[in-house]
Scaffold this active site. Structure first.
Site: not given
Length: 326
Positions: A8, A10, A12-13, A103, A205, A274, A286
């Site tokens: 992934g 994206g 963060i990855g 997340n 979170k 996000s 998501e």
């Protein structure tokens, strides 16, 4: 843990991948399309603190090209997990660690958790159990990310704020492998904390972002505007109170009030969550990992969730009408 694959590429990855590669790890990336082309020509790039950091990586759309890894970091949005589960097997050896930097409530939430709900499968995030079958629980280490990043261009990520990772075994054990992983992440420059109960950190979170994410997505408003509107803020608080009661019943109590958490969010300033970024990019939302699963947990533990239901119904319909949820 020298051989690391980022599944992934994206925001963060890519952020994780650049810093781990620059710390001396052999980093590979599963990517497709324009991102794959960019990684082949320029590697991963991270814009942070006024400078651009670059890291060469191996990249392929086929995990079989990359081989067995010591560590696989899954950093995709929850809607992509079914596809990941179908393709990830070539990366997994007997001792491979799979770190989930995602997340919401993960599919493995009740693995190692103990208590009356131990081993419960959450249909909202793994409807048929195929994800759990593809990634056996013994491989899993959880990670909660407290950082804000965005994709500036294919293969290029911009870091905005935050540098904290919370890492833990689903069982809460301080195993040698999780201690080794924490040390590796610290050497790569991340503020890394070893959790006593990673599910608690994931739930906390979620408690803050299960509301602002979908409401921001529907309204197009940044977080400060959501909290400045008294009616919207009160609605957010009602949803949070339902989730707090659910957490207490599954063994994850939260002592804070919603207003306490609002003050934490306000300190982050004006930003786009996000899910709003996903709407603007035309990407699937998501909702299931952030909202549907809370409704499911409420049903599991006997907590009525009228405000959560309203949030889910509105945001799900909004996303369906735009082709962002199926």
């Amino acid at each position: 843990m020298k051989r690391i694959c980022i599944y992934g590429a994206g925001a963060i990855g890519s952020w994780l991948g650049v810093k781990l590669a620059r710390a001396g790890c052999d980093v590979s990336v599963v990517a497709r399309g324009a991102t794959l082309d960019a990684l082949a020509s320029q590697g991963l790039q991270l814009q942070s603190g006024g400078e651009t950091l670059a890291a060469p990586v191996r990249a392929s759309a086929a995990p079989a090209d990359l081989g067995v890894q010591d560590l696989v970091i899954v950093a995709v949005k929850a809607p992509a997990m079914a596809d990941v589960a179908r393709a990830i097997r070539p990366l997994l050896g007997a001792d491979t660690v799979v770190l989930t930097a995602m997340n919401g409530v993960p599919w493995w939430f009740f693995e190692g958790f103990g208590g009356r709900y131990a081993g419960t499968r959450l249909k909202a995030v793994d409807a048929d159990g195929s994800i759990a079958d593809a990634i056996p629980a013994r491989h899993i280490v959880g990670c909660v990310v407290h950082a804000s990043c965005s994709v500036a261009a294919p293969g290029v990520v911009r870091h905005h704020m935050g540098n904290k990772l919370i890492v833990g075994e689903p069982s809460g054990e301080k195993t040698p492998r999780v201690r080794e992983l924490v040390a590796l992440l610290q050497r790569a420059g991340f503020e890394t904390v070893l959790a006593d109960q990673i599910q608690k950190d994931a739930w906390y979170k979620l408690w803050g972002n299960m509301t602002v994410n979908p409401i921001s997505a529907m309204t197009g408003a940044t977080t400060d505007k959501l909290l400045d509107d008294e009616l919207v803020r009160n609605f957010i608080s009602r949803v949070m109170l339902e989730a707090r009661e659910i957490g207490a019943r599954i063994g994850i109590p939260i002592e804070q009030s919603p207003e306490d958490r609002h003050q934490v969010t306000r300190k982050l300033g004006s930003f786009k969550p996000s899910m709003l970024q996903d709407v603007e990019a035309g990407k699937p939302l998501e909702l299931d990992a952030l909202v549907t699963v809370v409704k499911e947990l409420g049903e599991l533990v006997g907590v009525e969730t009228p405000y959560t239901d309203a949030l889910l119904g509105l945001s799900r319909l909004y996303a369906k009408e735009r082709g962002l949820y199926s």
